[in-house]
Design a protein around this motif. Sequence first.
Motif, mmCIF file in Angstrom:
data_model
loop_
_atom_site.group_PDB
_atom_site.id
_atom_site.type_symbol
_atom_site.label_atom_id
_atom_site.label_comp_id
_atom_site.label_asym_id
_atom_site.label_seq_id
_atom_site.Cartn_x
_atom_site.Cartn_y
_atom_site.Cartn_z
ATOM 1 N N ALA A 210 -33.987 58.132 56.900
ATOM 2 C CA ALA A 210 -32.538 58.270 56.693
ATOM 3 C C ALA A 210 -32.308 59.759 56.439
ATOM 4 N N ILE A 211 -31.698 60.423 57.420
ATOM 5 C CA ILE A 211 -31.624 61.885 57.418
ATOM 6 C C ILE A 211 -30.176 62.352 57.259
ATOM 7 N N PRO A 212 -29.919 63.368 56.409
ATOM 8 C CA PRO A 212 -28.544 63.881 56.318
ATOM 9 C C PRO A 212 -28.111 64.495 57.647
ATOM 10 N N GLY A 213 -26.887 64.214 58.061
ATOM 11 C CA GLY A 213 -26.354 64.816 59.285
ATOM 12 C C GLY A 213 -26.756 64.128 60.566
ATOM 13 N N ARG A 214 -27.420 62.976 60.465
ATOM 14 C CA ARG A 214 -27.820 62.261 61.674
ATOM 15 C C ARG A 214 -27.992 60.784 61.342
ATOM 16 N N VAL A 215 -27.391 59.945 62.153
ATOM 17 C CA VAL A 215 -27.517 58.502 61.917
ATOM 18 C C VAL A 215 -28.654 57.960 62.787
ATOM 19 N N ASN A 216 -29.679 57.441 62.130
ATOM 20 C CA ASN A 216 -30.781 56.802 62.861
ATOM 21 C C ASN A 216 -30.525 55.307 62.959
ATOM 22 N N ARG A 217 -31.062 54.715 64.015
ATOM 23 C CA ARG A 217 -30.849 53.278 64.222
ATOM 24 C C ARG A 217 -32.182 52.553 64.142
ATOM 25 N N LEU A 218 -32.190 51.480 63.386
ATOM 26 C CA LEU A 218 -33.380 50.635 63.294
ATOM 27 C C LEU A 218 -32.932 49.200 63.551
ATOM 28 N N VAL A 219 -33.451 48.624 64.629
ATOM 29 C CA VAL A 219 -33.091 47.233 64.928
ATOM 30 C C VAL A 219 -34.214 46.333 64.410
ATOM 31 N N VAL A 220 -33.864 45.424 63.521
ATOM 32 C CA VAL A 220 -34.877 44.537 62.927
ATOM 33 C C VAL A 220 -34.590 43.094 63.313
ATOM 34 N N GLU A 221 -35.668 42.339 63.475
ATOM 35 C CA GLU A 221 -35.502 40.922 63.829
ATOM 36 C C GLU A 221 -36.387 40.079 62.904
ATOM 37 N N PRO A 222 -35.868 39.749 61.720
ATOM 38 C CA PRO A 222 -36.664 38.907 60.823
ATOM 39 C C PRO A 222 -36.790 37.504 61.384
#
Lengths: 125, 324
Positions: free
Chosen positions: B173-185
């Motif tokens: 989780a970085i300031p100034g950039r939105v990261n995407r994590l797709v999870v499938e529990p």
Amino acid sequence: MATGNKTRDTLWTLIAAPTIWAVHFALSYGSVAYGCAPNENVFADIGGFRIFVGGLTVVALVGIGFIFARALGEWRGNGGRMPHDEDTAAVRERFLEFSTVLLAGLSFIAVIYTALPVALMADCR
Amino acid sequence: MIFVCAGFAGCTSPQSALDPAGTEAETVATLFWVMLVGAILIWLAVIGLSVFATRIRPKAYGETAGLRLIVWGGCVFPVVVLTALLVWGLQMMPPMRAEANGPTIAVSGERFWWRVAYGVEGEPGVSKTLPEGGTPSANEIWLPAGQRTELLLGSPDVIHSLWVPSIAGKMDAIPGRVNRLVVEPTKPGVYNGVCAEFCGDAHAQMALRVVVVPADEYEAYVARQGAPASVETGNAGFRAFMQNGCDACHAVRGTGAAGEVGPDLTHLASRRTIAAATLPMSRDNLAEFIGFTHRVKPGVQMPSYGMLAEEEIAAIAGWLETLQ
């Protein structure tokens, strides 16, 4: 030592194959990064860049293959044996040829490994 | 053998990458076990060869034999194994990044807790900031089982990393950039998550719970979280909460408390833990956190309220405990 139509091996001929590997690496990663840079749709196909990297890979492998074959042929022609531990121009030449063969082999595999991701992935994921 | 068995006991837990409860974690675990078995076989072959050459048939081996060993064992075998692993690993990657088909949840790594917003609208491409809105919560993420949920990860100041080992790999989780994590529990249950990137004093106390439930239960949970607090505001606990300025940082929707600095407390007591999974939820632990904030969680931004009378802290804790 150059004899007949053989190439005189130097440090430049030695690093030729790794140089092709380095250029292939930079162009492959650079081009795909450029293609994916807007990043607006990571699922979009990057077929054009994959073809470019594929072509680049073929050219790089042919170049490295040529260097490998040339160095191996000359090493064998010069005796094709180890060790290379005498202080003479002929042994130095043989040593450089053998080192070129090993580096070309390494570069050949490395170029394939560099290209494998775009061979198996069709988009920017 | 006893030590080995004791070690395996750690494999099954709500925070183990070896006890997967999500498709990505399953892939990672498969990769791990295959590589472990492969490494053991290679180790046995190397040790076996050493024993053969030094104990079973000790003699001087010729140069040709040595050269063969180097070419086949040192060049051909590693190249074949690494190529197979590379191809296998690469073909695993696209499915792990497959498109989400479930909800989108914004998760912001704060110092030192997790701000959660359910039902946000993500923008295409790489955003600089997390989307506004959504249903606020904190330190507990609920996920629908069997759906691919997109987590949008951001941070206002320092780098954090969200890692729920049982469900998926970690993502910064970085300031100034939105990261995407797709999870499938895949399995309903309660799992532990942690901050996996050192972020400051209370990094080790920056955990969270992930609750995986069936899809309809998830919808009902988000609807409950979106509702204002159903709580009494005429008692001593609420008065103490407001008089001591807790509302400057914390929101309790429906009561006038609307601070956005710290975690939203509207449904605080419905969570399993407090202080980012540092302590289990209970009236005593709430009182301890209010009175000895920095003893419980060193470096946290909330000031310690140890100067308040014990009865006042108990009243606030008692009132917070009613925020279901």
